[in-house]
Design a protein around this motif. Structure first.
Motif, PDB file in Angstrom:
ATOM      1  N   GLN A   1      -2.796   3.318  13.707  1.00 45.60           N
ATOM      2  CA  GLN A   1      -2.737   3.552  12.273  1.00 45.60           C
ATOM      3  C   GLN A   1      -2.477   5.030  11.970  1.00 45.60           C
ATOM      4  O   GLN A   1      -1.661   5.369  11.107  1.00 45.60           O
ATOM      5  CB  GLN A   1      -4.052   3.122  11.612  1.00 45.60           C
ATOM      6  CG  GLN A   1      -4.332   1.637  11.657  1.00 45.60           C
ATOM      7  CD  GLN A   1      -5.667   1.304  11.035  1.00 45.60           C
ATOM      8  OE1 GLN A   1      -5.966   1.706   9.909  1.00 45.60           O
ATOM      9  NE2 GLN A   1      -6.506   0.574  11.750  1.00 45.60           N
TER      10      GLN A   1
ATOM     11  N   MET B   1       0.731   6.783  10.085  1.00 45.05           N
ATOM     12  CA  MET B   1       0.526   7.582   8.882  1.00 45.05           C
ATOM     13  C   MET B   1       1.113   8.983   9.052  1.00 45.05           C
ATOM     14  O   MET B   1       1.745   9.525   8.140  1.00 45.05           O
ATOM     15  CB  MET B   1      -0.959   7.660   8.556  1.00 45.05           C
ATOM     16  CG  MET B   1      -1.270   8.369   7.237  1.00 45.05           C
ATOM     17  SD  MET B   1      -3.022   8.275   6.837  1.00 45.05           S
ATOM     18  CE  MET B   1      -3.708   9.347   8.112  1.00 45.05           C
TER      19      MET B   1
ATOM     20  N   VAL C   1      -2.835   8.686  -2.466  1.00 45.02           N
ATOM     21  CA  VAL C   1      -3.427   8.225  -1.207  1.00 45.02           C
ATOM     22  C   VAL C   1      -2.457   7.229  -0.563  1.00 45.02           C
ATOM     23  O   VAL C   1      -1.952   6.314  -1.222  1.00 45.02           O
ATOM     24  CB  VAL C   1      -4.798   7.565  -1.429  1.00 45.02           C
ATOM     25  CG1 VAL C   1      -5.404   7.122  -0.099  1.00 45.02           C
ATOM     26  CG2 VAL C   1      -5.743   8.531  -2.151  1.00 45.02           C
ATOM     27  N   LEU C   2      -2.196   7.420   0.718  1.00 45.67           N
ATOM     28  CA  LEU C   2      -1.284   6.534   1.449  1.00 45.67           C
ATOM     29  C   LEU C   2      -1.859   6.221   2.820  1.00 45.67           C
ATOM     30  O   LEU C   2      -2.878   6.780   3.229  1.00 45.67           O
ATOM     31  CB  LEU C   2       0.107   7.185   1.567  1.00 45.67           C
ATOM     32  CG  LEU C   2       0.204   8.635   2.085  1.00 45.67           C
ATOM     33  CD1 LEU C   2       0.022   8.702   3.602  1.00 45.67           C
ATOM     34  CD2 LEU C   2       1.544   9.245   1.722  1.00 45.67           C
ATOM     35  N   ASN C   3      -1.196   5.331   3.530  1.00 45.64           N
ATOM     36  CA  ASN C   3      -1.511   5.101   4.948  1.00 45.64           C
ATOM     37  C   ASN C   3      -0.205   4.898   5.703  1.00 45.64           C
ATOM     38  O   ASN C   3       0.867   5.273   5.205  1.00 45.64           O
ATOM     39  CB  ASN C   3      -2.473   3.918   5.126  1.00 45.64           C
ATOM     40  CG  ASN C   3      -1.851   2.574   4.785  1.00 45.64           C
ATOM     41  OD1 ASN C   3      -0.689   2.489   4.367  1.00 45.64           O
ATOM     42  ND2 ASN C   3      -2.614   1.509   4.955  1.00 45.64           N
TER      43      ASN C   3
ATOM     44  N   VAL D   1      -1.329   3.500  -1.111  1.00 40.55           N
ATOM     45  CA  VAL D   1      -2.654   2.886  -1.162  1.00 40.55           C
ATOM     46  C   VAL D   1      -3.226   2.972  -2.570  1.00 40.55           C
ATOM     47  O   VAL D   1      -3.745   1.995  -3.105  1.00 40.55           O
ATOM     48  CB  VAL D   1      -3.610   3.555  -0.151  1.00 40.55           C
ATOM     49  CG1 VAL D   1      -5.044   3.049  -0.347  1.00 40.55           C
ATOM     50  CG2 VAL D   1      -3.148   3.292   1.272  1.00 40.55           C
TER      51      VAL D   1
ATOM     52  N   VAL E   1       1.241  -2.326   1.798  1.00 39.93           N
ATOM     53  CA  VAL E   1      -0.132  -2.104   2.246  1.00 39.93           C
ATOM     54  C   VAL E   1      -0.954  -3.386   2.116  1.00 39.93           C
ATOM     55  O   VAL E   1      -0.867  -4.086   1.100  1.00 39.93           O
ATOM     56  CB  VAL E   1      -0.792  -0.970   1.432  1.00 39.93           C
ATOM     57  CG1 VAL E   1      -2.277  -0.844   1.770  1.00 39.93           C
ATOM     58  CG2 VAL E   1      -0.081   0.351   1.694  1.00 39.93           C
TER      59      VAL E   1
ATOM     60  N   LEU F   1      -8.066  -2.002   4.961  1.00 42.99           N
ATOM     61  CA  LEU F   1      -7.850  -0.561   5.027  1.00 42.99           C
ATOM     62  C   LEU F   1      -8.896   0.091   5.928  1.00 42.99           C
ATOM     63  O   LEU F   1     -10.072  -0.263   5.888  1.00 42.99           O
ATOM     64  CB  LEU F   1      -7.914   0.047   3.618  1.00 42.99           C
ATOM     65  CG  LEU F   1      -6.794  -0.373   2.658  1.00 42.99           C
ATOM     66  CD1 LEU F   1      -7.112   0.093   1.245  1.00 42.99           C
ATOM     67  CD2 LEU F   1      -5.461   0.201   3.111  1.00 42.99           C
TER      68      LEU F   1
ATOM     69  N   VAL G   1      -6.770   6.275   6.131  1.00 45.75           N
ATOM     70  CA  VAL G   1      -5.860   6.628   5.041  1.00 45.75           C
ATOM     71  C   VAL G   1      -5.675   8.140   5.024  1.00 45.75           C
ATOM     72  O   VAL G   1      -6.382   8.877   5.717  1.00 45.75           O
ATOM     73  CB  VAL G   1      -6.398   6.139   3.670  1.00 45.75           C
ATOM     74  CG1 VAL G   1      -6.543   4.627   3.665  1.00 45.75           C
ATOM     75  CG2 VAL G   1      -7.733   6.806   3.338  1.00 45.75           C
TER      76      VAL G   1
END
Length: 315
Positions: free
Chosen positions: A102, A106, A151-153, A158, A259, A264, A267
């Motif tokens: 992950q 990212m 905010v993302l991943n 996200v 997503v 989750l 992140v």
């Protein structure tokens, strides 16, 4: 018997006789003169010995079984302990591999979009705070986190930061019904606004009611003024359904987000926006279409069918 001189002489005599019999028996071999007496003793005492052995044998076996059972129990306990430790280690390794994967995805997105991110771990979900679609992350003001940061991943968008504490922050997920983000269609300038619908696809209202859109088209964030709350170019999702155009001012799309909001873990909070709009460079490669096999049917004339010439001759 009392310990007297006569008893001592008798004991010495019996021992001497016993040694003499043993010597005669050894020297006589198979023709030993005491062989008959030995066989007689065996006949008399053999059944008694067998009975005693039969009576004592199970007890001895039981004692041995108990001893062996204790040893087996100890071995099994040791093996179970080793297996539990191995499973725990494998489980930990599997989770570590998953989280590293992950994080790697990212960081790849962050590199492609030139986003400066602060990595974080999800430590709570919205039910603990009275919200339906929020998460809590383990970074806060002490880490440079501020309200209205993207905010993302490793998959895409996200959500955005809504509340910041010293060491934690609350993130409103893009799936929340109160969430809205500006979007842009891939390879074009068609703009719209995506809204969350819980566990259903995002609803997008395109500003152009006559825009040419089809299933499979992709969207990214358009970006906000001063890059707050959204930076541009973050993958949003894929068009799964297009409402027929009714001649209205807008056109409605339904978009499956990249997503998975129910799983989750790792992140990243964008603490530094890109200097240049990455546009579509952060989108994942398009899946290659699966080739469809084609079937060619060839019609072959039947060998039994008469030829026109032959029919004329026969007539």
């Amino acid at each position: 018997m009392r310990d007297t001189r006569e008893s001592r002489l008798l004991l010495v005599l019996l021992i001497a006789v016993a040694f003499a019999l043993i010597t005669v028996d050894i020297r006589g071999g198979e023709d030993s003169p005491v062989d008959g007496a030995r066989q007689g003793a065996a006949t008399v005492f053999g059944p008694i010995e067998s009975g005693v052995s039969a009576a004592v044998g199970p007890v001895g076996n039981a004692v041995s079984a108990i001893r062996d059972s204790g040893e087996r129990h100890d071995r099994l306990a040791a093996l179970e302990k080793e297996n539990a430790a191995l499973k725990a280690r494998l489980g930990s390794d599997d989770r570590s591999r998953s989280r590293l994967k992950q994080l790697d995805k990212m960081l790849k997105i962050a590199g492609q979009g030139q986003y400066g991110i602060k990595g974080a771990e999800v430590i709570a979900i919205g039910a603990a705070q009275g919200f339906s679609w929020t998460i809590t992350v383990d970074v806060g003001a002490n880490d440079g986190i501020k309200r209205d940061m993207t905010v993302l991943n490793g998959e895409g968008l996200v959500g955005r930061v809504t509340t910041v504490g010293p060491n934690t922050a609350t993130v409103l997920l893009a799936s929340d019904p109160d969430f809205t983000v500006g979007t842009r269609m891939e390879s074009g300038d068609e703009l719209g606004f995506a809204s969350g619908q819980g566990d259903r696809p995002l609803r997008v209202e395109l500003l152009n009611g006559k825009a040419e859109v089809k299933k499979g088209d992709r969207l990214v964030t358009f970006g906000s003024q001063a890059d707050r709350p959204f930076v541009p170019g973050v993958p949003v999702g894929v068009v799964s359904r297009v409402d027929p155009s009714g001649g209205g001012l807008t056109r409605t799309l339904y978009v499956t987000p990249y997503v998975g909001f129910t799983k989750l873990d790792i992140v990243g909070v964008v603490v530094e926006a890109p200097k240049k709009n990455p546009r579509d460079t952060v989108l994942p490669p398009k899946p290659k279409p699966t080739p469809r096999p084609t079937v060619t049917v060839t019609v072959t004339p039947s060998a039994e069918a008469p030829v026109d010439g032959q029919n004329q001759q026969e007539q």
